[in-house]
Design a protein around this motif. Structure first.
Motif, PDB file in Angstrom:
ATOM      1  N   GLY A 198      -8.853  -4.341  -2.626  1.00 49.35           N
ATOM      2  CA  GLY A 198      -9.499  -3.532  -1.606  1.00 49.35           C
ATOM      3  C   GLY A 198      -9.892  -4.360  -0.396  1.00 49.35           C
ATOM      4  O   GLY A 198     -10.855  -4.071   0.292  1.00 49.35           O
ATOM      5  N   ASN A 244       0.833  -1.210   0.000  1.00 52.58           N
ATOM      6  CA  ASN A 244       0.000   0.000   0.000  1.00 52.58           C
ATOM      7  C   ASN A 244       0.864   1.255   0.000  1.00 52.58           C
ATOM      8  O   ASN A 244       0.570   2.219  -0.693  1.00 52.58           O
ATOM      9  CB  ASN A 244      -0.919   0.018   1.221  1.00 52.58           C
ATOM     10  CG  ASN A 244      -2.153  -0.852   1.018  1.00 52.58           C
ATOM     11  OD1 ASN A 244      -2.428  -1.300  -0.097  1.00 52.58           O
ATOM     12  ND2 ASN A 244      -2.881  -1.094   2.099  1.00 52.58           N
ATOM     13  N   LEU A 249      -6.910  -3.850   4.065  1.00 47.08           N
ATOM     14  CA  LEU A 249      -7.127  -3.084   5.292  1.00 47.08           C
ATOM     15  C   LEU A 249      -8.358  -3.573   6.044  1.00 47.08           C
ATOM     16  O   LEU A 249      -8.331  -3.704   7.271  1.00 47.08           O
ATOM     17  CB  LEU A 249      -7.229  -1.590   4.977  1.00 47.08           C
ATOM     18  CG  LEU A 249      -5.905  -0.911   4.598  1.00 47.08           C
ATOM     19  CD1 LEU A 249      -6.101   0.593   4.456  1.00 47.08           C
ATOM     20  CD2 LEU A 249      -4.811  -1.200   5.619  1.00 47.08           C
ATOM     21  N   THR A 267     -11.392   0.318  -2.710  1.00 49.03           N
ATOM     22  CA  THR A 267     -10.092   0.484  -3.316  1.00 49.03           C
ATOM     23  C   THR A 267     -10.137   1.667  -4.249  1.00 49.03           C
ATOM     24  O   THR A 267     -11.143   1.929  -4.876  1.00 49.03           O
ATOM     25  CB  THR A 267      -9.638  -0.779  -4.086  1.00 49.03           C
ATOM     26  OG1 THR A 267      -8.409  -0.490  -4.745  1.00 49.03           O
ATOM     27  CG2 THR A 267     -10.664  -1.225  -5.096  1.00 49.03           C
ATOM     28  N   SER A 268      -9.044   2.396  -4.270  1.00 45.27           N
ATOM     29  CA  SER A 268      -8.984   3.520  -5.192  1.00 45.27           C
ATOM     30  C   SER A 268      -8.317   3.074  -6.479  1.00 45.27           C
ATOM     31  O   SER A 268      -8.041   3.857  -7.350  1.00 45.27           O
ATOM     32  CB  SER A 268      -8.185   4.658  -4.556  1.00 45.27           C
ATOM     33  OG  SER A 268      -6.924   4.159  -4.143  1.00 45.27           O
ATOM     34  N   LYS A 269      -8.035   1.747  -6.565  1.00 47.47           N
ATOM     35  CA  LYS A 269      -7.162   1.313  -7.640  1.00 47.47           C
ATOM     36  C   LYS A 269      -7.865   0.716  -8.850  1.00 47.47           C
ATOM     37  O   LYS A 269      -7.334   0.737  -9.945  1.00 47.47           O
ATOM     38  CB  LYS A 269      -6.126   0.344  -7.091  1.00 47.47           C
ATOM     39  CG  LYS A 269      -5.229   1.073  -6.097  1.00 47.47           C
ATOM     40  CD  LYS A 269      -4.385   0.159  -5.269  1.00 47.47           C
ATOM     41  CE  LYS A 269      -3.842   0.942  -4.071  1.00 47.47           C
ATOM     42  NZ  LYS A 269      -3.222   0.066  -3.098  1.00 47.47           N
ATOM     43  N   ASP A 288       5.092   5.447   6.102  1.00 50.61           N
ATOM     44  CA  ASP A 288       5.519   5.862   4.768  1.00 50.61           C
ATOM     45  C   ASP A 288       5.388   7.366   4.590  1.00 50.61           C
ATOM     46  O   ASP A 288       4.731   8.045   5.376  1.00 50.61           O
ATOM     47  CB  ASP A 288       4.739   5.103   3.691  1.00 50.61           C
ATOM     48  CG  ASP A 288       3.278   5.526   3.582  1.00 50.61           C
ATOM     49  OD1 ASP A 288       2.992   6.731   3.410  1.00 50.61           O
ATOM     50  OD2 ASP A 288       2.397   4.629   3.652  1.00 50.61           O
TER      51      ASP A 288
HETATM   52  P1  ADP Z   1      -6.090  -2.126  -2.130  1.00 53.87           P
HETATM   53  O1  ADP Z   1      -4.661  -1.882  -1.838  1.00 53.87           O
HETATM   54  O2  ADP Z   1      -6.328  -3.449  -2.740  1.00 53.87           O
HETATM   55  O3  ADP Z   1      -6.759  -1.025  -2.852  1.00 53.87           O
HETATM   56  P2  ADP Z   1      -6.359  -1.940   0.690  1.00 53.87           P
HETATM   57  O4  ADP Z   1      -7.386  -2.449   1.626  1.00 53.87           O
HETATM   58  O5  ADP Z   1      -4.977  -2.415   0.882  1.00 53.87           O
HETATM   59  O6  ADP Z   1      -6.864  -2.250  -0.749  1.00 53.87           O
HETATM   60  O7  ADP Z   1      -6.371  -0.365   0.750  1.00 53.87           O
HETATM   61  C1  ADP Z   1      -7.578   0.320   0.514  1.00 53.87           C
HETATM   62  C2  ADP Z   1      -7.311   1.720   0.021  1.00 53.87           C
HETATM   63  O8  ADP Z   1      -6.747   2.500   1.065  1.00 53.87           O
HETATM   64  C3  ADP Z   1      -6.314   1.815  -1.097  1.00 53.87           C
HETATM   65  O9  ADP Z   1      -6.928   1.652  -2.362  1.00 53.87           O
HETATM   66  C4  ADP Z   1      -5.755   3.222  -0.938  1.00 53.87           C
HETATM   67  O10 ADP Z   1      -6.566   4.161  -1.557  1.00 53.87           O
HETATM   68  C5  ADP Z   1      -5.855   3.456   0.557  1.00 53.87           C
HETATM   69  N1  ADP Z   1      -4.550   3.247   1.230  1.00 53.87           N
HETATM   70  C6  ADP Z   1      -4.170   2.147   1.907  1.00 53.87           C
HETATM   71  N2  ADP Z   1      -2.929   2.298   2.423  1.00 53.87           N
HETATM   72  C7  ADP Z   1      -2.497   3.529   2.075  1.00 53.87           C
HETATM   73  C8  ADP Z   1      -1.281   4.269   2.306  1.00 53.87           C
HETATM   74  N3  ADP Z   1      -0.256   3.761   2.996  1.00 53.87           N
HETATM   75  N4  ADP Z   1      -1.213   5.528   1.793  1.00 53.87           N
HETATM   76  C9  ADP Z   1      -2.245   6.033   1.082  1.00 53.87           C
HETATM   77  N5  ADP Z   1      -3.393   5.387   0.825  1.00 53.87           N
HETATM   78  C10 ADP Z   1      -3.542   4.144   1.305  1.00 53.87           C
END
Ligand code: ADP
Ligand code: MG
Length: 607
Positions: free
Chosen positions: A98, A35, A101, A79-81, A60
């Motif tokens: 997503g 992440n 977390l 997820t923002s991805k 980070d």
């Molecule tokens: P994914 O990585 O599959 O999108 P995650 O549950 O790991 O799902 O994270 C959810 C969302 O939280 C991410 O899409 C991102 O937008 C945000 N995020 C997580 N960790 C960070 C980080 N260290 N810095 C910025 N944004 C984060």
């Protein structure tokens, strides 16, 4: 009428999902660091306490999250991805489901501090077991600081399965390696409590590789890395492979695809074939191979842990990998055959790689009990097994080997053995061969191969008789497996049981290993099972007979005394006796010569 089907409450759904994504502290480290990378961080610090069971912290300096996003990030499938299903095929970021977390927050106590560059105030959220306990604005550094405390605090069954601090730390280190090896452009540090384990500055890939190994190994790394590169329409490939002379029993072997670590036993084989005849059996070269390939040609979505990939064109890639590694080994003047101090004509290749190997039926002297070492007072009473006779003309036999030509120890031979008392001195040579003087010359027995044969016969017998001796383990290990492997294990469960493995389904993607064959060391279990799976994946499993042989081969090969082990006299004698009790004692189950004789004439000629 009332509805009986309710949607699972989120907290329960998250806990179930967590079982897939978060298997141990190392999984948390992986998800959080990925992440951070996705957030564009340039500096990432990881702090671990007690193997991650009490604390995992990732700090980070990436882009951070807004207050809303920070709260949203813990929702499942937030997820923002990706926004559309098709995006799954063009994934370039590390995480995309997503799930991470939400899963972590379902099974741990999480604190997050995060601030975007242009916001004055950051956000603090405290969440545990999927429940938000606190959310407020705070002042904090730019970026994200995530603390995961007491992993599995609310899932005691899983928490109990955490291993020793050292083991969990090892897993964390492995995950850390897999990530830092693709991001030399990011600086990473790893702390075990207050102790700095790694401090990796931004560098080139080669220097990053060198940096990862401790100071003594670093120099070695520098000398041994040979660059490889290939650009084809199918994929481009670059990286480093180790010089063969640096091959070791355990080495660092990594494939990466589009910046993602991947396990790929099939491509691993391609690399190993390139090193054929350049390294000793049982040793492995280091390699760090990076693929860049059109994401449309891979399916990343095959396993939640995302380390197993399927490619559209695996056969072609196999050839590319093999050719590229071979070319590099050739270009950098690695001799085609290295002399490992072994007498040149000792190893007569009998089979070409593709010749099917016929396995002789094993039959045993009914008096002989391979499990009962006590009943053989070998060290006291030396016996002559009449093998001299068997080895007259062994070389001509070797060239036209067929199982029917082999001579089992018949009753007559057996008897002459019991009667003879002549002392045979056995000598170990180069920690690899057992030497014995015989009538026709000097006999060399390859210790590893001999033991391989002995164990193989023993295991086959055990499978046939369906009674292995199992010993319960104090701390069951967990064997994680892909969907394919899970199916495979289910299929061979009875055989494994007959051999003494006691496996129990553990979640949807794992088995817990509650018992192991009596002579398997703790700690060797998982590699052994992995080896069996790898072997089975490569074999076409048409008949049960083939399955049995594959399992026995994988086990025997890995349990056999390695080359390089110094043997005591009694051990040599035991090996010697056991070997000549095997009906087929000249060849290993995979067709390699166990015994070779340097004839009297050859020796005479030298003088
Ligand atoms: P994914 O990585 O599959 O999108 P995650 O549950 O790991 O799902 O994270 C959810 C969302 O939280 C991410 O899409 C991102 O937008 C945000 N995020 C997580 N960790 C960070 C980080 N260290 N810095 C910025 N944004 C984060
Ligand atoms: Mg993620």
């Amino acid at each position: 009428m009332s509805d009986i089907i309710n949607l699972l409450p989120d907290s329960v759904a998250n806990q179930i999902a967590a079982g897939e994504v978060i298997q141990r502290p190392a999984s948390v480290v992986k998800e959080l660091v990925e992440n951070a990378i996705d957030a564009g961080a340039k500096n990432i610090k990881v702090v671990i306490k007690d193997g991650g069971s009490t604390l995992i912290q990732v700090i980070d300096d990436g882009k951070g999250m807004s207050q809303t996003d920070a709260r949203m990030a813990f929702e499942r499938h937030a997820t923002s991805k990706i926004t559309r299903a098709e995006d799954l095929f063009s994934i370039r970021t590390m995480g995309f489901r997503g799930e991470a977390l939400a899963s972590i927050a379902a099974v741990a106590q999480v604190e997050i501090r995060t601030r975007q560059e242009d916001s004055e105030l950051g956000t603090y959220i405290e969440i545990a077991g999927s429940r938000v306990f606190k959310q407020e604005s705070i002042s904090c550094d730019k970026g994200t600081n995530l603390l995961v405390k007491n992993l599995f605090f609310n899932v005691p069954a899983r928490r109990r399965f955490l291993k020793t601090v050292a083991t969990e730390m090892m897993h964390i280190r492995n995950e850390f390696f897999r990530i830092v090896l693709v991001h030399p452009d990011i600086s990473f540090s790893l702390f075990d409590g207050d102790k700095e384990v790694y401090q990796l500055p931004i560098t080139s890939l080669k220097l990053r590789l060198e940096f990862l190994f401790d100071s003594t190994a670093r120099k070695k790394m520098d000398q041994q890395l040979l660059p490889i590169e290939a650009n084809t329409t199918l994929l481009s490939l670059k990286g480093f492979v180790g010089r063969p002379e640096f091959a070791q029993k355990s080495s660092h072997q990594y494939f990466f695809v589009n910046g993602r670590y991947m396990r790929h036993p099939y491509f691993h084989k391609a690399v190993m074939v390139a090193y054929e005849n350049l390294i000793k059996p049982g040793e492995y070269p280091n390699y760090f191979i990076y693929f860049e390939i059109d994401p449309a040609a891979i399916d990343i979505n095959v396993h939640p842990a995302k380390t197993e990939l399927k490619f559209e064109n695996e056969k072609a890639i196999w050839s590319i990998v093999l050719a590229t590694v071979k070319e590099s080994l050739g270009k950098f003047q690695v001799a085609p055959t290295l002399d490992f101090d072994q007498p040149a004509d000792l190893d007569i290749p009998v089979f070409s790689r593709n010749t099917p190997i016929s396995y002789p039926k094993t039959s045993f002297n009914p008096e002989y009990n391979p499990f009962d070492t006590a009943s053989k007072p070998l060290s006291k009473k030396r016996v002559d097994y009449g093998w001299e006779k068997l080895y007259d003309g062994v070389k001509s036999l070797a060239h036209e080997f067929e199982s029917s030509q082999l001579q089992p120890l018949d009753a007559e031979n057996q008897q002459s053995m019991e009667l003879a008392t002549e002392t045979k001195e056995l000598l170990q040579f180069k920690s690899k061969y057992i030497l014995s003087s015989i009538k026709s010359g000097l006999m060399f027995i390859d210790q590893h191969r001999a033991h391989f044969r002995i164990l193989f016969d023993r295991l086959m017998k055990q499978i046939e008789q369906r009674k292995g001796i199992s010993q319960r383990v104090l701390f069951p290990e967990v064997l994680e497996a892909s969907a394919n492997e899970m199916a495979l294990i289910a299929e061979i469960l009875p055989e494994l049981q007959w051999l003494g493995f006691d496996l129990e389904l553990f979640g949807t993607n794992a088995y817990s290993v509650n018992g192991v064959p009596a002579d398997v060391e703790q700690g060797r279990v998982l590699p052994l099972l992995r080896e069996i799976l790898a072997q089975l994946t490569e074999t076409e499993l048409t008949a049960k007979e083939t399955v049995h042989k594959s399992i026995a081969t994988a086990l025997a090969k890995n349990m056999a005394i390695p080359t390089g082990k110094v043997l005591k006299n009694t051990e040599m004698e035991q090996l010697f006796t056991d070997l000549f009790h095997c009906v087929q004692h000249q060849y290993t189950p995979d067709g390699k010569l166990i015994i070779a004789i340097v004839s009297n004439e050859e020796i005479e000629r030298k003088f």
